[in-house]
Design a protein around this motif. Structure first.
Motif, PDB file in Angstrom:
ATOM      1  N   GLU A   3     -62.675   8.710  25.808  1.00  0.00           N
ATOM      2  CA  GLU A   3     -62.731   8.591  24.336  1.00  0.00           C
ATOM      3  C   GLU A   3     -63.332   7.248  23.946  1.00  0.00           C
ATOM      4  N   PHE A   4     -63.002   6.225  24.734  1.00  0.00           N
ATOM      5  CA  PHE A   4     -63.559   4.903  24.447  1.00  0.00           C
ATOM      6  C   PHE A   4     -65.075   4.879  24.693  1.00  0.00           C
ATOM      7  N   VAL A   5     -65.538   5.658  25.673  1.00  0.00           N
ATOM      8  CA  VAL A   5     -66.988   5.735  25.910  1.00  0.00           C
ATOM      9  C   VAL A   5     -67.676   6.254  24.638  1.00  0.00           C
ATOM     10  N   LEU A   6     -67.088   7.266  24.012  1.00  0.00           N
ATOM     11  CA  LEU A   6     -67.684   7.804  22.787  1.00  0.00           C
ATOM     12  C   LEU A   6     -67.671   6.756  21.676  1.00  0.00           C
ATOM     13  N   GLN A   7     -66.549   6.071  21.527  1.00  0.00           N
ATOM     14  CA  GLN A   7     -66.477   5.010  20.496  1.00  0.00           C
ATOM     15  C   GLN A   7     -67.537   3.955  20.729  1.00  0.00           C
ATOM     16  N   GLN A  44     -73.585  13.536  15.781  1.00  0.00           N
ATOM     17  CA  GLN A  44     -73.785  14.912  15.318  1.00  0.00           C
ATOM     18  C   GLN A  44     -75.267  15.302  15.395  1.00  0.00           C
ATOM     19  N   GLY A  45     -75.566  16.384  16.134  1.00  0.00           N
ATOM     20  CA  GLY A  45     -76.932  16.891  16.228  1.00  0.00           C
ATOM     21  C   GLY A  45     -77.842  16.079  17.136  1.00  0.00           C
ATOM     22  N   LYS A  46     -77.322  15.025  17.747  1.00  0.00           N
ATOM     23  CA  LYS A  46     -78.179  14.190  18.602  1.00  0.00           C
ATOM     24  C   LYS A  46     -78.172  14.717  20.048  1.00  0.00           C
ATOM     25  N   ARG A  47     -79.272  14.439  20.748  1.00  0.00           N
ATOM     26  CA  ARG A  47     -79.413  14.917  22.125  1.00  0.00           C
ATOM     27  C   ARG A  47     -79.090  13.776  23.104  1.00  0.00           C
ATOM     28  N   LYS A  52     -67.706   9.182  41.285  1.00  0.00           N
ATOM     29  CA  LYS A  52     -68.087   7.794  41.595  1.00  0.00           C
ATOM     30  C   LYS A  52     -69.448   7.804  42.283  1.00  0.00           C
ATOM     31  N   PRO A  53     -70.050   6.624  42.484  1.00  0.00           N
ATOM     32  CA  PRO A  53     -71.416   6.577  43.001  1.00  0.00           C
ATOM     33  C   PRO A  53     -71.590   7.209  44.381  1.00  0.00           C
ATOM     34  N   ASP A  54     -72.742   7.885  44.536  1.00  0.00           N
ATOM     35  CA  ASP A  54     -73.231   8.360  45.829  1.00  0.00           C
ATOM     36  C   ASP A  54     -72.300   9.340  46.536  1.00  0.00           C
ATOM     37  N   VAL A  55     -71.526  10.104  45.774  1.00  0.00           N
ATOM     38  CA  VAL A  55     -70.770  11.226  46.335  1.00  0.00           C
ATOM     39  C   VAL A  55     -71.100  12.470  45.513  1.00  0.00           C
ATOM     40  N   ASP A  56     -70.809  13.644  46.114  1.00  0.00           N
ATOM     41  CA  ASP A  56     -71.121  14.896  45.403  1.00  0.00           C
ATOM     42  C   ASP A  56     -69.863  15.527  44.807  1.00  0.00           C
ATOM     43  N   ASP A  57     -68.787  14.755  44.723  1.00  0.00           N
ATOM     44  CA  ASP A  57     -67.468  15.275  44.359  1.00  0.00           C
ATOM     45  C   ASP A  57     -67.248  15.132  42.851  1.00  0.00           C
ATOM     46  N   LEU A  58     -66.960  16.260  42.191  1.00  0.00           N
ATOM     47  CA  LEU A  58     -66.745  16.215  40.736  1.00  0.00           C
ATOM     48  C   LEU A  58     -65.276  16.393  40.367  1.00  0.00           C
ATOM     49  N   ARG A  59     -64.379  16.383  41.370  1.00  0.00           N
ATOM     50  CA  ARG A  59     -62.975  16.634  41.053  1.00  0.00           C
ATOM     51  C   ARG A  59     -62.413  15.544  40.149  1.00  0.00           C
ATOM     52  N   GLU A  60     -61.772  15.959  39.078  1.00  0.00           N
ATOM     53  CA  GLU A  60     -61.144  15.060  38.091  1.00  0.00           C
ATOM     54  C   GLU A  60     -62.131  14.038  37.527  1.00  0.00           C
ATOM     55  N   THR A  61     -63.406  14.354  37.568  1.00  0.00           N
ATOM     56  CA  THR A  61     -64.374  13.347  37.144  1.00  0.00           C
ATOM     57  C   THR A  61     -64.268  13.044  35.640  1.00  0.00           C
ATOM     58  N   PRO A  62     -64.259  11.767  35.278  1.00  0.00           N
ATOM     59  CA  PRO A  62     -64.190  11.450  33.849  1.00  0.00           C
ATOM     60  C   PRO A  62     -65.462  11.834  33.100  1.00  0.00           C
ATOM     61  N   SER A  63     -66.577  11.995  33.836  1.00  0.00           N
ATOM     62  CA  SER A  63     -67.844  12.334  33.165  1.00  0.00           C
ATOM     63  C   SER A  63     -67.712  13.620  32.357  1.00  0.00           C
ATOM     64  N   LEU A  64     -67.010  14.605  32.914  1.00  0.00           N
ATOM     65  CA  LEU A  64     -66.895  15.881  32.196  1.00  0.00           C
ATOM     66  C   LEU A  64     -66.037  15.725  30.939  1.00  0.00           C
ATOM     67  N   GLU A  65     -65.096  14.787  30.968  1.00  0.00           N
ATOM     68  CA  GLU A  65     -64.306  14.494  29.759  1.00  0.00           C
ATOM     69  C   GLU A  65     -65.188  13.812  28.716  1.00  0.00           C
ATOM     70  N   LEU A 120     -68.356  14.240  23.637  1.00  0.00           N
ATOM     71  CA  LEU A 120     -69.669  14.249  22.980  1.00  0.00           C
ATOM     72  C   LEU A 120     -69.896  15.563  22.245  1.00  0.00           C
ATOM     73  N   VAL A 121     -69.534  16.658  22.920  1.00  0.00           N
ATOM     74  CA  VAL A 121     -69.741  17.982  22.319  1.00  0.00           C
ATOM     75  C   VAL A 121     -68.848  18.136  21.090  1.00  0.00           C
ATOM     76  N   LEU A 122     -67.609  17.654  21.195  1.00  0.00           N
ATOM     77  CA  LEU A 122     -66.699  17.701  20.035  1.00  0.00           C
ATOM     78  C   LEU A 122     -67.264  16.909  18.866  1.00  0.00           C
ATOM     79  N   ALA A 123     -68.012  15.838  19.186  1.00  0.00           N
ATOM     80  CA  ALA A 123     -68.611  15.004  18.136  1.00  0.00           C
ATOM     81  C   ALA A 123     -69.918  15.606  17.620  1.00  0.00           C
TER      82      ALA A 123
END
Ligand code: SAJ
Length: 426
Positions: A290-294, A304-307, A316-329, A334-337
């Motif tokens: 949430e702070f990233v969005l702020q 709103q409406g921005k790409r 984290k860097p240089d791994v292929d693991d998306l488990r619990e990744t904050p990026s998806l949050e 962003l989508v909610l905004a």
């Protein structure tokens, strides 16, 4: 204890490297997984996990037959359980995989065997959950068979090295169990082997990851304070870390991965009334997206409406693991905004999520963007030349949430670059 044949239950991020490491050191190993797709792909010599150095070792030991793959446990001298311990929505540990693994051992457990649990588990799991299930075999733990807990503590991205070199703690339900665990792991471990009781070793593992989580939480809270107070948190941390007893970690978009974002909850679950700090740290790290969005709104007041081109989804860097990744949050925020998100994750280009478009290349992700949002410091992102990027995108706004890009070259290339946690005017 003499160990010629080991059965490893669970062939994931820990089980597979561990199984192949034993096999590489001359022990016959049967690797078992409940997922038929994992079994099938390994039987065909295909490795389903991205970890530097792993594929080479696995394919070698599969080829020479020291590692065999099976869908159920077989009789062996020692058993290692390395299955996932996820948590439910209420943050309580889901021990169903540990229970199922233990139940699958009951028919093959024999007098003189050693069973080691490696899965990160709530305190007392070895004694109170594992032991009674294994004793359904009619054998007594500590007498007829030996039982220990030995947490894995390897860092994804460096697993093959750390498995061998890290200190290893082995907690037995009695001293003989701990000693047998030592005999087992000395087949390949070169780091110090520390023996203790089972509950202490469970606690050690949870304390390590909780310590890191709390320290990242304070760094994240500093980033919020710095933005509010007009300070650059990165500069402030750099200076504070010159103190001989201060080592502040890096703020970022939050804490992901299957370990640090999960394990502290096991301690909270074991004693909610006395774990306020641990819970608070989890909450700070979980709300960092949430702070990233702020922070983004300071350069893009109305998303709103921005790409938005999101660079990096891995935890984290240089791994292929998306488990619990904050990026998806962050993407969810962003989508909610009202923003439209196109993401590029070089380590998982095939990933799909309903609320965003996955680009097939960096170029595709950034070409029509209004803003670039860097969420993971993958080496290949760090190496990007801002002059080249400027030619490939219409965006001139950048939020760097991980302090991976040096400000000056990006500004020189025409970008307005903000770093998460830098409250100084741009
Ligand atoms: N992170 C920050 N700031 C930092 C460091 C990390 O935000 O300064 C974030 C990362 O981006 C990531 C998360 O924290 O999202 C966790 O990453 P990590 O590299 O700290 O740890 P993991 O989860 O990959 O591995 C940890 C390790 N534990 C410790 O360092 C105490 C590893 O040794 C354990 O074996 C592993 O958990 C595990 O399996 O439990």
């Amino acid at each position: 204890m003499e160990i010629n044949h080991i059965c490893v239950i669970g062939l994931g991020y820990i089980g597979l490297p561990t199984a192949s490491m034993f096999a590489q050191n001359g022990v016959r190993v049967t690797g078992v997984d409940a997922n038929p797709r994992v079994v099938e792909s390994l039987q065909q010599g295909k490795v389903h996990i991205h970890e530097p150095g792993l594929t080479e070792v696995v394919t070698t030991v599969l080829r020479d037959g020291t590692l065999a793959i099976a869908s159920a446990p077989v009789e062996a001298d020692a058993f290692i359980i390395a299955v996932p311990t996820p948590f439910y929505d209420d943050k309580k540990a889901d021990l169903s995989h540990v229970r199922a693994a233990a139940e699958s051992l009951v028919p093959v457990l024999r007098r003189g065997n050693l069973v080691v649990l490696e899965s990160t588990s709530p305190p007392l799991t070895t004694q109170n959950v594992l032991r009674p299930i294994l004793e359904q075999s009619g054998l007594n733990a500590g007498e007829d068979f030996l039982l220990a807990y030995s947490p894995e503590r390897v860092l994804p991205g460096q697993i093959m090295k750390e498995l061998v070199e890290n200190a290893r703690v082995i907690g037995g339900i009695n001293p003989a169990s701990a000693q047998a665990g030592k005999d087992l792991y000395l087949k390949f471990v070169r780091g110090e082997v520390v023996l203790t009781d089972a509950a202490t070793s469970e606690m050690v593992k949870l304390m390590e990851n909780t310590f890191r989580d709390v320290n990242i939480a304070v760094a994240n809270e500093f980033s919020r304070l710095a933005e509010r107070l007009g300070v650059d948190v990165w500069e402030a941390i750099r200076i504070a870390n010159r103190h001989p007893r201060v080592r502040i970690l890096n703020p970022g978009p939050g804490v992901g991965g299957h370990c640090i974002s999960v394990d502290p909850w096991f301690l909270v679950e074991s004693a909610p009334d006395i774990t306020h700090l641990i819970r608070a740290a989890r909450e700070v790290n979980d709300t960092q997206p949430e702070f990233v969005l702020q922070s983004l709104k300071t350069i893009l007041p109305s998303p709103q409406g921005k790409r938005v081109a999101v660079l990096g989804l891995a935890y984290k860097p240089d791994v292929d693991d998306l488990r619990e990744t904050p990026s998806l949050e962050v993407v969810r925020e962003l989508v909610l905004a009202g923003a439209t998100v196109t993401a590029w994750e070089p380590y998982k280009p095939d990933f799909k999520a309903p609320n965003m478009k996955m680009a097939a290349s960096l170029e595709e992700a950034i070409q029509d963007a209004d803003v670039l949002l860097l969420l993971v410091g993958h080496s290949q992102f760090k190496a990007l030349d801002p002059e080249v990027v400027a030619q490939k995108t219409s965006a001139r706004l950048v939020l760097d949430a991980v302090n991976a890009w040096p400000s000056q070259p990006w500004q020189d290339a025409g970008f307005t670059l903000k770093k998460l946690g830098n409250g100084k005017p741009l």
